[in-house]
Scaffold this motif. Structure first.
Motif, short mmCIF file in Angstrom:
data_model
loop_
_atom_site.label_atom_id
_atom_site.label_comp_id
_atom_site.label_asym_id
_atom_site.label_seq_id
_atom_site.Cartn_x
_atom_site.Cartn_y
_atom_site.Cartn_z
N UNK A 226 10.32 -2.86 -11.02
CA UNK A 226 9.61 -3.27 -9.81
C UNK A 226 9.71 -2.18 -8.74
N UNK A 227 8.60 -1.92 -8.03
CA UNK A 227 8.61 -0.86 -7.01
C UNK A 227 9.46 -1.25 -5.81
N UNK A 228 9.53 -2.54 -5.53
CA UNK A 228 10.37 -3.03 -4.43
C UNK A 228 10.53 -4.54 -4.57
N UNK A 229 11.48 -5.10 -3.85
CA UNK A 229 11.65 -6.55 -3.81
C UNK A 229 11.63 -7.00 -2.35
N UNK B 244 0.82 -1.21 0.00
CA UNK B 244 0.00 0.00 0.00
C UNK B 244 0.86 1.26 0.00
N UNK B 245 2.03 1.18 0.62
CA UNK B 245 2.86 2.36 0.74
C UNK B 245 3.99 2.43 -0.27
N UNK B 246 4.49 1.29 -0.72
CA UNK B 246 5.69 1.34 -1.56
C UNK B 246 5.42 1.19 -3.05
N UNK C 218 11.29 6.89 0.82
CA UNK C 218 10.17 6.00 0.50
C UNK C 218 8.89 6.39 1.24
N UNK C 219 8.99 7.40 2.09
CA UNK C 219 7.80 7.92 2.77
C UNK C 219 7.03 8.77 1.76
N UNK C 220 5.73 8.79 1.89
CA UNK C 220 4.98 9.72 1.05
C UNK C 220 4.66 9.20 -0.34
N UNK C 221 4.90 7.90 -0.58
CA UNK C 221 4.53 7.32 -1.87
C UNK C 221 3.07 6.88 -1.88
#
Ligand SMILES: *Cc1c(COP(=O)(O)O)cnc(C)c1O
Length: 370
Positions: A139-142, A85-87, A212-215
C-alpha cells in the motif's frame, strides 16, 4: 455584551483575545496605516506572518527537520484528493481505516485514483485496536481520521501498523489539531483544516515527511501538487492571507496559554464534565461511543427520549449554550469543545444537563448493571 458558549463543530469559537486583536489592528496593521487585508502577498508583512506561523507550528508540535509544513487552500476536503494524487506515486493501492463519516468520505474520494483497501471498517462507535488493522505492505499509504467530528470517536493513541510498519501513516487531524502533543515522526503526513481549533475556514495545514514530496505524476495539476507548495514556500499563487494571519494569532495564543500539554489537560477536563453527567443520568442521556474512544473535543450523545432532543437544543440555546444539535446525518446532541472553549463553558453545560434531567423526568428507568 455577554457572548454565548458556542458549541459549533466548525467554524467554531475563537478565543476572545484573538478576536479583539483582529479588531484592533484591522484598519491599521502595526502602524503601517493599512490593513493586512490590503497588504500585497509578496510584501514583507505577509512573508513575516507565514515565517512566524511555520516556526510556531514547528515548535509547538516539535516537527522534526525532515518534515515540511505547507499551507493549502480548498478546505479539508481538498486534502481527500491531494493525498492520493500526491502519495500514490507509481503505486495503485491505498488503505483507509474507517471509523466514521469523514474517513469514509476520504476513502470514497481515493477510489477515483486507485484501489482502496479497508484496514478496518467500523460504524462510528469506536477506534480499532492495532491488532485489528489489516494493512498490505504494498500500500502506498494508510490514512485514518484521528478524531471523527460527527461521531465523536477519537483515537486514544496513534495507531501502529504492525503488519506494514513502512507504509506511511496519513492522519486527518482537522478536528483535534493542536489540542494535544503528537509524535510527528510516526507519520508520513498530517493534515488539518484550520476552522476547528486553529483559526478560520479556507486554510489547511499539511505536515509531511520530505521523502514523500515529489511522488506526484505529471498529470497532477500544479496547485494540487505538494511539491509545488514546498518549492514556493506555500506561495504558488496568492495565498489566503487573512486565514494565515488568524492562524498565526491562534498559534501565538496557544503559546501564551502554555502549549499543547496544557490544552490537552484542559480538553480532558472539559470532556469529562459532560461524560460524567451522561454516566450519572442514564435515564436521560446515553453515549454510543465506547469508553477509550470517546472524543475529547466532540462529545456526542443522545437523549433516551428522542422527542426531547429538539427541546434540549432549544432550551440550551435560550440558556446561552448554542449550536448543540448533532450532525444532520446522525441526530442527537453534539457538544464541540475546541481550543477556544473555556472550562467554564463545559462546567455550566454540565449543570444545565443536570437541571434539564430534573425538569424532564424520564418515563422509563434504565437499569445499569453494576
Ligand atoms: C471539518 C472536517 C473536514 C472537512 O473540512 P472542510 O474544510 O469543510 O472541507 C474533514 N475532516 C474532518 C475530520 C473534519 O472535522
Amino acid at each position: 455584551m455577554k457572548r454565548p458558549f458556542n458549541f459549533a463543530p466548525g467554524p467554531a469559537m475563537l478565543p476572545e483575545p484573538v478576536l479583539t486583536r483582529i479588531q484592533s489592528e484591522l484598519l491599521d496593521y502595526q502602524g503601517l496605516g493599512f490593513s493586512i487585508l490590503e497588504a500585497g502577498h509578496r510584501g514583507p508583512q505577509v512573508a513575516e506572518i507565514m515565517r512566524s506561523l511555520k516556526a510556531r507550528i514547528r515548535s509547538l508540535l516539535k516537527v522534526p527537520d525532515n518534515y515540511d509544513i505547507l499551507f493549502c487552500q480548498g478546505g479539508g476536503r481538498m486534502q481527500f484528493s491531494m493525498v492520493p494524487m500526491n502519495l500514490l506515486g507509481a503505486g495503485t493501492l491505498s488503505t483507509y481505516i474507517i471509523t466514521g463519516a469523514w474517513s469514509k468520505a476520504a476513502a470514497k474520494e481515493a477510489l477515483r485514483f486507485g484501489r482502496v483497501q479497508t484496514a478496518y471498517s467500523g460504524s462510528g462507535t469506536r477506534a480499532p485496536a492495532n491488532e485489528e488493522l489489516e494493512v498490505l505492505p504494498e500500500s502506498s499509504y494508510c490514512a485514518y481520521c484521528d478524531n471523527e467530528t460527527i461521531h465523536g470517536v477519537e483515537f486514544p493513541a496513534t495507531p501502529m501498523l504492525t503488519d506494514a510498519p513502512d507504509v506511511p501513516l496519513v492522519a486527518d487531524m482537522s478536528s483535534n489539531f493542536m489540542t494535544r502533543p503528537v509524535d510527528v515522526s510516526r507519520f508520513g503526513l498530517i493534515w488539518a483544516a484550520a476552522q476547528k481549533n486553529f483559526g478560520i475556514a479556507g486554510l489547511s495545514i499539511v505536515i509531511l515527511r520530505r521523502d514523500l514530496l515529489g511522488l506526484a505524476t505529471a498529470e497532477v495539476p500544479t496547485l494540487l501538487n505538494y511539491g509545488v507548495y514546498s518549492r514556493t514556500e506555500s506561495v504558488p499563487n496568492t495565498p489566503p492571507v487573512f486565514q494565515l494571519y488568524v492562524a498565526n494569532l491562534m498559534a501565538e495564543w496557544i503559546e501564551n496559554e502554555g502549549g499543547l500539554e496544557k490544552l490537552n489537560a484542559r480538553a480532558l477536563v472539559r470532556a469529562s464534565q459532560l461524560y460524567t453527567v451522561i454516566a450519572e443520568l442514564p435515564d436521560t442521556y446515553v453515549s454510543h461511543v465506547a469508553e477509550g474512544s470517546r472524543s475529547r473535543v466532540n462529545v456526542v450523545f443522545r437523549l433516551r427520549d428522542e422527542a426531547l432532543t429538539s427541546v434540549f437544543v432549544k432550551e440550551a440555546a435560550a440558556a446561552g449554550f448554542i449550536n448543540l444539535a448533532g450532525h444532520r446525518s446522525v441526530g442527537g446532541i453534539r457538544a464541540s469543545m475546541y481550543n477556544a472553549m473555556p472550562i467554564e463553558g463545559a462546567v455550566k453545560l454540565a449543570d444545565f444537563m443536570r437541571d434539564f434531567a430534573v425538569r424532564h423526568p424520564a418515563k422509563t428507568k434504565i437499569v445499569v448493571p453494576a
